[in-house]
Design a protein around this motif. Structure first.
Motif, short mmCIF file in Angstrom:
data_model
loop_
_atom_site.label_atom_id
_atom_site.label_comp_id
_atom_site.label_asym_id
_atom_site.label_seq_id
_atom_site.Cartn_x
_atom_site.Cartn_y
_atom_site.Cartn_z
N PHE A 106 3.16 -18.86 0.06
CA PHE A 106 2.32 -18.48 1.19
C PHE A 106 2.39 -19.49 2.33
O PHE A 106 2.09 -19.18 3.49
N LYS A 107 2.78 -20.72 2.04
CA LYS A 107 2.85 -21.75 3.07
C LYS A 107 3.93 -21.48 4.10
O LYS A 107 3.91 -22.04 5.21
N LEU A 108 4.87 -20.62 3.75
CA LEU A 108 5.90 -20.25 4.70
C LEU A 108 5.38 -19.30 5.77
O LEU A 108 6.04 -19.08 6.80
N ASP A 109 4.22 -18.72 5.55
CA ASP A 109 3.64 -17.78 6.52
C ASP A 109 3.21 -18.48 7.81
O ASP A 109 3.00 -17.82 8.83
N THR A 110 3.01 -19.78 7.75
CA THR A 110 2.47 -20.50 8.90
C THR A 110 3.55 -21.07 9.84
O THR A 110 3.22 -21.68 10.84
N ILE A 111 4.81 -20.86 9.50
CA ILE A 111 5.89 -21.45 10.31
C ILE A 111 5.99 -20.80 11.67
O ILE A 111 6.10 -21.48 12.70
N PHE A 112 5.97 -19.47 11.72
CA PHE A 112 6.08 -18.77 12.99
C PHE A 112 4.70 -18.32 13.46
O PHE A 112 3.89 -17.83 12.69
N LYS A 113 4.48 -18.47 14.74
CA LYS A 113 3.18 -18.06 15.33
C LYS A 113 3.37 -16.82 16.16
O LYS A 113 4.41 -16.59 16.73
N ARG B 274 19.64 -15.36 10.71
CA ARG B 274 18.75 -16.08 11.63
C ARG B 274 17.71 -16.87 10.85
O ARG B 274 17.42 -16.56 9.69
N PHE B 275 17.13 -17.88 11.49
CA PHE B 275 16.18 -18.76 10.80
C PHE B 275 14.98 -17.97 10.30
O PHE B 275 14.48 -18.19 9.19
N GLU B 276 14.49 -17.04 11.10
CA GLU B 276 13.35 -16.23 10.68
C GLU B 276 13.69 -15.45 9.41
O GLU B 276 12.87 -15.36 8.48
#
Length: 288
Positions: free
Chosen positions: A281-288, A52-54
């Motif tokens: 760390f910038k990948l942390d902001t993709i999912f809310k 899955r994308f996540e």
């Protein structure tokens, strides 16, 4: 890749979720940088098609964290051209944008789609008819002669380079992958006029090496060879005519581009990027 292991410091990685293998990164290391393997035409992160994308984001973040811990500052990634995808999959474009990746390379490939309805243009049809009158036939022998007396000579004269593979390496690979690496020659009697080495995958037949003698225009040998191969692999989804860039940039050889387009091929890019591993760390902001 072991046939040229002496040229690279291999750093290929396997990524697991618990004990299940979910992704691969063929790679080699150079100081504080890792490349999605420089000995491969294309590469990037290869993923399980059920991911899955996540989970893909988690995998990529874990990869960058691992590389940073190993004192690797930059990941150089060659994007896998979409024609090689077995399923609809372009998560990497989203990730590259989120990570503020920098584009470092842009190669151009001409690709024929919908091979089953292939129709060459008027000039190619004329050349194919000439080849028939000249008695050009297609075979699958004489690769050593083609390599030394046609391919190497043409590459040296036009670009002052050698083939990426030696003849010994390509013959070794053909013994290892007989269904995936093929060679065809165009001949008149015992004379080799042109040849092509193909890399065959599920979706794609790719012209890795192709070349003809100085007489190829007069006898239509290279045209006949390409025509034969396209017809033989009509069941494939794509025929890749290989790179048309002059220096792995936006510059394209005009004559080569036209020749490929005359078979019905259209241009597509292959992009390369550099990623700062510290940016995970910038990948942390993709999912809310």
């Amino acid at each position: 890749m072991e046939y040229h292991q002496d040229r690279f410091d291999d750093y290929s990685l396997m990524i697991y979720s618990d004990e299940k293998l979910v992704a691969l990164l063929p790679g080699n290391r150079d100081g504080k940088m890792i490349y999605s393997h420089q000995g491969l035409s294309y590469g990037g992160l290869l993923i399980n098609d059920k991911l899955r994308f996540e989970s893909y984001i988690e995998v990529f973040k874990a990869l960058l964290i691992y590389l940073q811990a190993e004192s690797i500052e930059v990941l150089h990634l060659k994007k896998l051209p979409f024609i090689y995808h077995k399923t609809l999959s372009d998560e990497i474009s989203y990730v590259l944008s989120a990570l503020d990746a920098n584009q470092t390379g842009f190669d151009s490939y001409f690709v024929l789609e919908d091979v089953s309805s292939y129709q060459p243009n008027r000039n190619r049809k004329r050349a194919i008819k000439i080849s028939e009158k000249e008695g050009v036939v297609i075979a699958n022998d004489e690769i050593a002669f083609f390599w030394k007396h046609v391919l190497e000579q043409n590459l040296a004269a036009k670009f002052d380079v050698k083939p990426v593979h030696t003849i010994e390496e390509i013959k070794y690979l053909m013994t290892k992958f007989p269904e995936h690496i093929k060679f065809y020659s165009a001949k008149s009697g015992n004379e080799v006029l042109a040849g092509a080495v193909l890399f065959v995958t599920d979706n794609v037949v790719h012209f890795q090496y192709s070349s003809g003698t100085e007489k190829r225009t007069e006898n239509g040998s290279l045209d006949a060879l390409f025509h034969f191969i396209i017809q033989k692999y009509h069941h494939k989804k794509y025929i890749s005519f290989g790179s048309s860039s002059t220096d792995k940039s936006l510059k394209i050889d005009k004559g080569l581009a036209y020749w490929k387009e005359s078979f019905g091929a259209r241009v597509m890019p292959q992009e390369s990027y550099s990623i700062q591993t510290k940016n995970h760390f910038k990948l942390d902001t993709i999912f809310k």
